[in-house]
Scaffold this active site. Structure first.
Site, PDB file in Angstrom:
ATOM      1  N   ASP A  43       2.150  11.170  -4.162  1.00 39.74           N
ATOM      2  CA  ASP A  43       2.941  11.112  -2.933  1.00 39.74           C
ATOM      3  C   ASP A  43       4.054  12.163  -2.990  1.00 39.74           C
ATOM      4  O   ASP A  43       4.855  12.177  -3.921  1.00 39.74           O
ATOM      5  CB  ASP A  43       3.545   9.716  -2.780  1.00 39.74           C
ATOM      6  CG  ASP A  43       4.345   9.561  -1.504  1.00 39.74           C
ATOM      7  OD1 ASP A  43       3.774   9.080  -0.510  1.00 39.74           O
ATOM      8  OD2 ASP A  43       5.540   9.928  -1.498  1.00 39.74           O
ATOM      9  N   LYS A  73       4.660  14.009   3.924  1.00 38.69           N
ATOM     10  CA  LYS A  73       5.405  13.431   5.047  1.00 38.69           C
ATOM     11  C   LYS A  73       6.109  14.532   5.818  1.00 38.69           C
ATOM     12  O   LYS A  73       6.566  15.516   5.232  1.00 38.69           O
ATOM     13  CB  LYS A  73       6.451  12.426   4.541  1.00 38.69           C
ATOM     14  CG  LYS A  73       5.930  11.421   3.533  1.00 38.69           C
ATOM     15  CD  LYS A  73       7.040  10.514   3.046  1.00 38.69           C
ATOM     16  CE  LYS A  73       6.607   9.724   1.834  1.00 38.69           C
ATOM     17  NZ  LYS A  73       6.496  10.553   0.620  1.00 38.69           N
TER      18      LYS A  73
END
Length: 273
Positions: A43, A73
Site C-alpha cells: 500500500d 491513493k
C-alpha cells in the site's frame, strides 16, 4: 495468506504491508524485505511520495507483476487533475497498472475525482477503484452518481475503534472494509492491552499478531507498517491459528469507538458508527 474477493471479481490479499511515513531513501529496501517475507499486498499513496520506490521494489523482486497487489491513493481533486495524477503515479512506479487506486480522502470534487478513477478502470490502468476516509453519507454520494460501485473503503480501524457500524454498512453494499492503522501506530498502550496479551499467551502469539488475526478473521483487510524486519515477518505470521468465538467476543468488547489519530472529524460522529 487469505484473500477477499472484491465486488468486480478481483482477488485481494487480506493482509498487506503499509508504507505511510516510510522515508523515500529506505522504502525500496523495506518493501523488498516485505516481499521476501511473503507479503503480496503493498500500500502506497501519492501523498507518501514513495510510489517510485515501491514500484522499483516490485519490479526488482523477481515476482510476476500479477503476483503483487499494489494500491495507491489520489492526492488530487477533480477529474482533470486526477487523470493526470494517475498517469504520473504509474510513470513514477514504472507500472502498467495499479491493482487498486482509491481517493485518499473526500475533497471539494470527490465525484469528479472518482469519475477519473472510473475512466482509468475502464481502460485497464486500474484493476479496482475505491475510497478512503469516506463516511456513510459520503460513500452513498459516490454510489448514487457512479457507474462503478467502490470496491474498498479504507478507514481507521483498530482495537479501540473497530468500526462495526461502518463495517456492516460497507458489507451491505458489497464494499470491502480495509483498515489503516490496524495496530494503532503504537499509541495508547494498545499492544499492551491485557486481553490481547492473555489471548496471545494462549496461542503463543504477540498482541500485534492477535489483533491482526482478529481483523483478518473478520474479513477486514489490514496493512500494518513496520521498519523492523522481525516485526515485518511477525505481522505476516498469523494464519496458523484461529481465534475462538469467545476470544473474538472478548476483543470486540474492547471497542471504545475512539480514534487514535483524531482525524477525520466526520468519521467520529455517532451516526457513522
Amino acid at each position: 495468506m487469505e484473500y477477499v474477493e472484491l465486488n468486480n471479481g478481483v482477488v485481494m490479499p487480506v493482509l498487506g504491508y503499509g508504507t505511510y511515513l516510510t522515508p523515500r531513501r529506505v522504502t525500496q529496501r523495506h518493501v523488498a524485505d516485505a516481499l521476501d517475507a511473503g507479503y503480496r499486498l503493498i500500500d502506497t499513496a501519492q501523498n507518501y511520495g514513495n510510489e517510485r520506490e515501491v514500484g522499483a521494489a516490485v519490479r526488482a523482486s523477481g515476482l510476476g507483476r500479477e503476483e503483487v497487489f499494489v494500491t495507491s491513493k489520489t492526492q488530487t481533486s477533480g477529474y482533470r487533475s486526477t487523470r493526470a495524477g494517475i498517469e504520473d503515479s504509474l510513470a513514477a512506479a514504472g507500472l502498467d497498472y495499479f491493482d487498486l487506486m482509491i481517493i485518499h480522502w473526500p475533497n471539494a470534487d470527490s465525484r469528479g475525482t472518482y469519475r477519473a478513477l472510473e475512466e482509468a478502470y475502464r481502460t485497464g490502468q486500474l484493476r479496482a477503484i475505491g475510497l478512503s476516509n469516506f463516511n456513510r453519507k459520503q460513500v452513498l454520494e459516490i454510489i448514487d452518481t457512479a457507474d462503478v460501485v467502490p470496491a474498498v473503503d479504507q478507514i481507521e480501524t483498530h482495537l479501540y475503534w473497530q468500526q462495526w457500524g461502518m463495517h456492516d454498512f460497507l458489507t451491505s453494499h458489497g464494499i470491502v472494509h480495509e483498515s489503516w492503522s490496524p495496530l494503532g501506530e503504537g499509541q495508547s498502550g494498545m499492544l499492551r492491552d491485557p486481553v490481547l496479551v492473555r489471548i496471545g499467551r494462549t496461542h503463543g502469539k504477540s498482541p500485534a499478531q492477535v489483533l491482526l488475526r482478529f481483523l483478518t478473521q473478520n474479513r477486514i483487510v489490514s496493512i500494518p507498517k513496520s521498519l523492523n524486519p522481525e516485526h515485518i515477518r511477525e505481522n505476516l505470521n498469523i494464519f496458523d491459528f484461529r481465534l475462538s468465538d469467545e476470544e473474538l467476543g472478548a476483543i470486540r468488547a474492547q471497542d471504545a469507538k475512539r480514534s487514535q489519530s483524531g482525524w477525520p472529524a466526520a468519521m467520529s460522529t455517532e451516526e457513522h458508527y
